[in-house]
Design an enzyme around this catalytic site. Structure first.
Site, PDB file in Angstrom:
ATOM      1  N   PHE A   8       5.407  17.853  40.524  1.00  0.00           N
ATOM      2  CA  PHE A   8       6.017  16.521  40.456  1.00  0.00           C
ATOM      3  C   PHE A   8       5.563  15.824  39.173  1.00  0.00           C
ATOM      4  O   PHE A   8       5.144  14.684  39.165  1.00  0.00           O
ATOM      5  CB  PHE A   8       5.608  15.713  41.711  1.00  0.00           C
ATOM      6  CG  PHE A   8       6.501  14.549  42.002  1.00  0.00           C
ATOM      7  CD1 PHE A   8       7.847  14.726  42.274  1.00  0.00           C
ATOM      8  CD2 PHE A   8       5.979  13.255  42.018  1.00  0.00           C
ATOM      9  CE1 PHE A   8       8.666  13.636  42.551  1.00  0.00           C
ATOM     10  CE2 PHE A   8       6.791  12.160  42.299  1.00  0.00           C
ATOM     11  CZ  PHE A   8       8.138  12.353  42.562  1.00  0.00           C
ATOM     12  N   THR A  91       4.875  23.553  38.266  1.00  0.00           N
ATOM     13  CA  THR A  91       3.484  23.082  38.201  1.00  0.00           C
ATOM     14  C   THR A  91       2.936  23.348  36.796  1.00  0.00           C
ATOM     15  O   THR A  91       3.513  24.124  36.039  1.00  0.00           O
ATOM     16  CB  THR A  91       2.596  23.784  39.261  1.00  0.00           C
ATOM     17  OG1 THR A  91       2.600  25.183  38.994  1.00  0.00           O
ATOM     18  CG2 THR A  91       3.108  23.519  40.671  1.00  0.00           C
ATOM     19  N   GLU A 144      14.160  30.030  31.482  1.00  0.00           N
ATOM     20  CA  GLU A 144      14.594  29.497  30.183  1.00  0.00           C
ATOM     21  C   GLU A 144      13.669  28.411  29.655  1.00  0.00           C
ATOM     22  O   GLU A 144      13.378  28.346  28.457  1.00  0.00           O
ATOM     23  CB  GLU A 144      16.019  28.926  30.321  1.00  0.00           C
ATOM     24  CG  GLU A 144      16.642  28.503  29.019  1.00  0.00           C
ATOM     25  CD  GLU A 144      16.790  29.659  28.049  1.00  0.00           C
ATOM     26  OE1 GLU A 144      17.658  30.488  28.268  1.00  0.00           O
ATOM     27  OE2 GLU A 144      16.017  29.729  27.078  1.00  0.00           O
ATOM     28  N   VAL A 147      10.017  28.662  27.277  1.00  0.00           N
ATOM     29  CA  VAL A 147       9.878  28.803  25.821  1.00  0.00           C
ATOM     30  C   VAL A 147      10.830  27.853  25.108  1.00  0.00           C
ATOM     31  O   VAL A 147      12.026  27.850  25.380  1.00  0.00           O
ATOM     32  CB  VAL A 147      10.168  30.253  25.370  1.00  0.00           C
ATOM     33  CG1 VAL A 147      10.060  30.377  23.856  1.00  0.00           C
ATOM     34  CG2 VAL A 147       9.218  31.223  26.051  1.00  0.00           C
ATOM     35  N   GLY A 202       1.257  10.009  21.971  1.00  0.00           N
ATOM     36  CA  GLY A 202       1.582  10.824  23.142  1.00  0.00           C
ATOM     37  C   GLY A 202       2.132  12.197  22.803  1.00  0.00           C
ATOM     38  O   GLY A 202       2.605  12.913  23.673  1.00  0.00           O
ATOM     39  N   GLU A 205      -2.248  16.060  23.636  1.00  0.00           N
ATOM     40  CA  GLU A 205      -3.068  15.772  24.810  1.00  0.00           C
ATOM     41  C   GLU A 205      -4.462  15.324  24.382  1.00  0.00           C
ATOM     42  O   GLU A 205      -4.865  15.548  23.246  1.00  0.00           O
ATOM     43  CB  GLU A 205      -3.211  17.053  25.652  1.00  0.00           C
ATOM     44  CG  GLU A 205      -1.915  17.664  26.103  1.00  0.00           C
ATOM     45  CD  GLU A 205      -1.184  16.816  27.131  1.00  0.00           C
ATOM     46  OE1 GLU A 205      -1.843  16.128  27.919  1.00  0.00           O
ATOM     47  OE2 GLU A 205       0.069  16.827  27.114  1.00  0.00           O
ATOM     48  N   ASP A 216      -0.696  27.662  23.712  1.00  0.00           N
ATOM     49  CA  ASP A 216       0.661  27.422  24.219  1.00  0.00           C
ATOM     50  C   ASP A 216       1.669  28.338  23.514  1.00  0.00           C
ATOM     51  O   ASP A 216       2.488  28.998  24.161  1.00  0.00           O
ATOM     52  CB  ASP A 216       1.005  25.942  23.983  1.00  0.00           C
ATOM     53  CG  ASP A 216       2.437  25.610  24.329  1.00  0.00           C
ATOM     54  OD1 ASP A 216       2.783  25.701  25.524  1.00  0.00           O
ATOM     55  OD2 ASP A 216       3.209  25.268  23.417  1.00  0.00           O
ATOM     56  N   LYS A 220       4.030  31.581  25.003  1.00  0.00           N
ATOM     57  CA  LYS A 220       5.488  31.658  24.815  1.00  0.00           C
ATOM     58  C   LYS A 220       5.886  32.949  24.098  1.00  0.00           C
ATOM     59  O   LYS A 220       6.885  33.575  24.438  1.00  0.00           O
ATOM     60  CB  LYS A 220       5.966  30.452  24.008  1.00  0.00           C
ATOM     61  CG  LYS A 220       5.871  29.147  24.807  1.00  0.00           C
ATOM     62  CD  LYS A 220       6.036  27.942  23.900  1.00  0.00           C
ATOM     63  CE  LYS A 220       6.034  26.648  24.704  1.00  0.00           C
ATOM     64  NZ  LYS A 220       5.908  25.474  23.847  1.00  0.00           N
ATOM     65  N   GLY A 312       9.693  17.571  26.178  1.00  0.00           N
ATOM     66  CA  GLY A 312      10.372  16.382  26.673  1.00  0.00           C
ATOM     67  C   GLY A 312      10.923  16.663  28.053  1.00  0.00           C
ATOM     68  O   GLY A 312      11.416  17.754  28.325  1.00  0.00           O
TER      69      GLY A 312
END
Lengths: 332, 161
Positions: A8, A91, A144, A147, A202, A205, A216, A220, A312
């Site tokens: 969530f 999650t 999808e 990545v 923002g 992190e 990250d 990917k 986003g």
């Protein structure tokens, strides 16, 4: 089609909003009805066998008081009773254990559900095993959104490059590092200052290592390599170099010869690498800000470059929703 | 590329084309430059492919024997280049040694440019590595990678598109 959404966060909330807005349009356009019967949070779930009021859930000020709220409901325990066709796993990514996403995906497959996920962890660590499991139970895992957010790279290859062999893949797969390097270049500022600025805005992190150390992007790259290059590989197979040590002086030296420094993820000749690289200023990788780039080299279609938003809520939800609709169409 | 001077009358071009063909050269382009101040002569630029440098020398020799005035020639053997940047304590880890090790492997370090900061901070050095074979160049970059690992330097390579 009945779906359960797990997670969530930003992507999940964006997805639920878009589902609320567009379900009629989707029904008219594709003849499929997507009914969300469960949305799992960390401490419980909203569950309604007849379909949840998604707008209400997303805007709820005190979710524990909602009529559909079930305290400490856990997907792994309830999956068998939900009578769902598709689990949407959203999650947060964990590249060490890949939990809780891994268990959710396994449970969903074992309970006869197709899976759509935006969670990189399980696929970065266990791509071959998860695909084997999906094949055994004759279910699909679509991913999808894992990545380059909104860029439809897997769909592109699956649906429109069917006979092509993908020879190599290169890309800028992390928007945060691209933003930081772009600002360091345009403002001639050191890494630390730009990082602080990105955190304020923002874009980064509080613990930036996930982005700036290339974790990250490496996750990917592993998914791209397994899915598109059919190379069985895992997160640990990636040579990884972050961007912390890049100096404004190095960027200036590069500029003098017509180069930019970009954080690239590459798989060439089976070698997986995430590292800062020199790219020519007129190259297809010379894309600034937080945008992502994926470049494929194929045998028939030759080179293809896609540029788009890599993060986003709504952008990522776009990819998740397309996967959900695809599964709904295939199950019809 | 070879640049010669010929008198501006018929049959002169054949004087240079024949020796080139005899040496096994493949002519890529001929550019005829008529200079206003020299009405009776023409400058001709010929781009050609030769297998190796020996051929180029033979061509120059045989043209000279023909009595052709050679203005200039450049062997222009195909070169492969890669620009790299090293970040770190580049100087305290002996940049000269780094360059010599690369050069000893048969790779030419075509240019070096540096940004020096305070000695305790990271400096940056840009190098252009050059070779006549792509394979040698990759090996040179690989060697540089190992050197950087040993010297704890941060290496940024170019990406080929």
């Amino acid at each position: 089609m009945r779906i359960a959404v797990i997670g969530f966060g930003t992507v999940s909330k964006s997805l639920l909003k878009v589902l609320a807005e567009k379900s009629k349009l989707i029904l008219n356009a594709y003849g499929v009805e997507i009914k969300t019967v469960a949305v799992f949070k960390r401490d419980g779930a909203f569950i309604n066998n007849n379909g949840l009021d998604l707008e209400r859930i997303v805007n709820s000020q005190n979710y524990r008081n909602e009529v559909d709220w079930v305290n400490s409901a856990d997907f792994n325990k309830l999956a068998g009773e939900l009578n769902c066709d598709c689990a949407v796993e959203l999650t947060p990514t964990n590249v060490e254990t890949s939990e809780p996403g891994l268990s959710h995906i396994k449970t969903a497959l074992e309970q006869n559900m197709d899976v759509v996920t935006a969670n990189k962890g399980p696929l970065a660590l266990y791509y071959p095993e998860l695909m084997d499991l999906a094949n055994q139970v004759k279910k699909r895992i679509l991913f999808e959104a894992t990545v380059a957010g909104a860029i439809p790279i897997f769909n592109l290859v699956r649906n429109t490059l069917r006979a092509n062999k993908i020879i190599s893949v290169k890309g800028i797969l992390n928007g945060t590092t691209n933003y930081i390097l772009s600002r360091m270049t345009s403002e001639k500022l050191p890494f630390k200052i730009v990082l602080k600025e990105a955190q304020k805005l923002g874009f980064a992190e509080a613990d930036p290592s996930y982005d700036v150390d290339g974790i990250d992007a490496a996750a990917k790259l592993v998914i791209l390599s397994n899915a598109l290059l059919k190379q069985e590989c895992r997160f640990k197979d990636v040579n990884r170099q972050g961007i912390k040590d890049i100096t404004p002086e190095a960027i200036e030296l590069a500029r003098k010869d017509g180069f930019l420094i970009k954080h690239l993820a590459t798989n060439e000749n089976g070698v997986l690498e995430v590292a800062p690289r020199l790219v020519e200023v007129d190259s297809s990788f010379a894309v600034n800000g937080s945008l992502n780039v994926v470049k494929l080299q194929t045998d028939l279609a030759k080179d293809l470059t896609l540029i788009g938003r890599g993060a986003g809520g709504v952008e990522t939800a776009s990819s998740v929703l397309n996967d959900i609709i695809e599964i709904a169409i295939l199950r019809r | 590329m070879i640049v010669v001077e010929l008198s501006d009358r018929p049959g002169q071009l054949a004087r240079i084309i024949t020796p080139l063909a005899e040496c096994g050269c493949n002519i890529l382009n001929i550019h005829h430059v008529r200079e206003l101040e020299k009405e009776d002569t023409a400058r001709v630029e010929i781009a050609f492919e030769a297998d190796n440098k020996v051929n180029v020398d033979t061509v120059v020799e045989s043209l000279s024997r023909e009595g052709v005035t050679i203005i200039s020639y450049s062997p222009n053997i195909q070169t492969f280049r890669e620009t790299v940047i090293l970040i770190g304590h580049v100087f305290t880890t002996d940049i000269t040694d780094t360059i010599i090790q690369i050069a000893n492997s048969g790779i030419q370090v075509a240019s070096v440019d540096a940004r020096i900061t305070l000695i305790e901070e990271f400096s940056s050095v840009k190098m252009v590595l050059q070779s006549n074979s792509e394979e040698k160049l990759s090996k040179g970059v690989e060697l540089l990678k190992q050197i950087c690992k040993r010297k704890n330097l941060y290496l940024i390579r170019s990406v080929r598109e």
